[in-house]
Motif scaffolding. Structure first.
Motif, PDB file in Angstrom:
ATOM      1  N   LYS A   1     -14.017  -9.568 -11.172  1.00 43.71           N
ATOM      2  CA  LYS A   1     -14.104  -8.168 -10.778  1.00 43.71           C
ATOM      3  C   LYS A   1     -15.087  -7.857  -9.879  1.00 43.71           C
TER       4      LYS A   1
ATOM      5  N   THR B   1     -18.697  -1.978  -7.330  1.00 41.32           N
ATOM      6  CA  THR B   1     -18.752  -1.099  -6.273  1.00 41.32           C
ATOM      7  C   THR B   1     -19.986  -1.333  -5.437  1.00 41.32           C
TER       8      THR B   1
ATOM      9  N   TYR C   1     -12.388   2.091  -6.529  1.00 43.06           N
ATOM     10  CA  TYR C   1     -13.438   1.396  -5.667  1.00 43.06           C
ATOM     11  C   TYR C   1     -13.829  -0.004  -6.183  1.00 43.06           C
ATOM     12  N   GLU C   2     -13.174  -0.498  -7.178  1.00 43.22           N
ATOM     13  CA  GLU C   2     -13.475  -1.958  -7.613  1.00 43.22           C
ATOM     14  C   GLU C   2     -12.238  -2.499  -7.328  1.00 43.22           C
ATOM     15  N   LYS C   3     -12.314  -3.944  -7.526  1.00 43.27           N
ATOM     16  CA  LYS C   3     -11.027  -4.740  -7.096  1.00 43.27           C
ATOM     17  C   LYS C   3     -10.947  -6.028  -8.283  1.00 43.27           C
TER      18      LYS C   3
ATOM     19  N   ASP D   1      -6.567  -3.356  -5.830  1.00 44.36           N
ATOM     20  CA  ASP D   1      -7.692  -2.184  -5.766  1.00 44.36           C
ATOM     21  C   ASP D   1      -7.319  -1.310  -7.186  1.00 44.36           C
TER      22      ASP D   1
ATOM     23  N   LYS E   1      -2.446  -0.258  -4.373  1.00 40.74           N
ATOM     24  CA  LYS E   1      -2.760  -1.274  -3.087  1.00 40.74           C
ATOM     25  C   LYS E   1      -3.335  -2.749  -3.715  1.00 40.74           C
TER      26      LYS E   1
ATOM     27  N   GLN F   1       0.599  -1.171  -0.034  1.00 44.59           N
ATOM     28  CA  GLN F   1      -0.097  -0.038   0.152  1.00 44.59           C
ATOM     29  C   GLN F   1       0.790   1.319   0.013  1.00 44.59           C
TER      30      GLN F   1
END
Length: 284
Positions: A228, A231, A212-214, A183, A272, A140
């Motif tokens: 994926k 949000t 805000y997606e991963k 992230d 991150k 991070q």
């Protein structure tokens, strides 16, 4: 310190197997070791091994309850759980380690209260995985500075402050599997595995992970995915020709006892990410 057992379900709820007052006490467990099915071919007076296959683990023991309410709580926990893990903490000479095993509770008996007032029942557990430990590493960049913070434990380590590399030696008994969470924002992220300094696998996801997606990746046996997280908490499946190359080996595994490096790259900086390594043992 004594060894500790407990059950954990998919919701993260725990049922202790060490607290007879509030939960129950597991005693006389068997089947914590390992067993192979081995076939041989006789050549004269010599027997040559032709097949060796690890047999499915089965754990038996006694669960002891102080009252019927605790027994009911145990049955409710098992019945309402879709997935259960057995958590096993072992005290070694200088430290302790916690291991997990995916299980099904096949049966638990129900009989009379013993003369000492304890409800003592037989439990039979089928093992669906080897024992494993989870080793999580986090990368991070602080939002307030350019400082890079690394958190680490066990036998792995981050190789530096300016690269996204994780150097690791798998001390388990079989190939280790990997989970990766990256992230957004990032574009076309890749997961790369180097073995003894040579690039062995590259998994590139041709997609943009928005803020805000991963990006979520898992190479666990029986739980492989590339997806994926949006949000709103839902998922898009990215395991298709639209996003990855099927010419590649997309199942990343870390072989035992070799110097391995995992790198994360993207067209834009990865700010991150978390890498979780699952290290497997036939017995602990």
């Amino acid at each position: 310190m004594v060894r500790q057992f407990s059950l954990i379900n998919e919701k993260g709820q725990t049922f202790s197997l060490m607290d007879i007052q509030e939960y129950c006490l597991l005693t006389s467990p068997t089947g914590l070791g390992f067993s192979y099915s081995i076939q041989y071919e006789q050549l004269g007076n010599t027997f040559v091994q032709t097949l060796r296959k690890l047999e499915q683990g089965k754990i038996n023991g006694q669960v002891n309850f102080l009252n019927y309410q605790n027994y009911k709580n145990y049955v409710d926990f098992v019945a309402k759980s879709d997935e259960i893990k057995l958590q096993y903490t072992i005290p070694y000479k200088d430290t302790s380690k916690t291991f997990y095993r995916d299980i099904d509770i096949q049966s638990t008996s129900k009989g009379e209260i013993q003369p000492n007032g304890v409800i003592q029942e037989q439990v039979s557990i089928n093992c669906k995985s080897l024992w494993y430990e989870k080793i999580a590493q986090q990368y991070q960049i602080s939002a307030n500075s350019n400082e890079v913070r690394w958190d680490f434990r066990f036998d792995s380590y981050w190789s530096g402050y300016t690269v996204r590399e994780l150097d690791y030696i798998n001390t388990g008994h079989v190939d280790a599997s990997v989970e990766v969470a990256i992230d957004g924002e990032c574009v076309n992220p890749s997961i790369n595995l180097y073995i003894e300094g040579t690039l062995f696998q590259t998994i590139t996801v041709s997609d943009t992970i928005e803020a805000y997606e991963k990006l979520l990746y898992s190479s666990k046996e029986g739980d492989f995915y590339i997806r994926k997280q949006l949000t709103d908490g839902t998922y898009d499946n990215l395991f298709s020709l639209e996003y990855i190359s099927f010419e590649n080996d997309n199942v990343l595994r870390i072989p035992p006892n070799k110097d391995c490096t995992i790198t994360l790259t993207a067209d834009e900086d990865i700010e991150k990410a978390v890498i979780t390594i699952y290290v497997y043992y036939i017995s602990v």
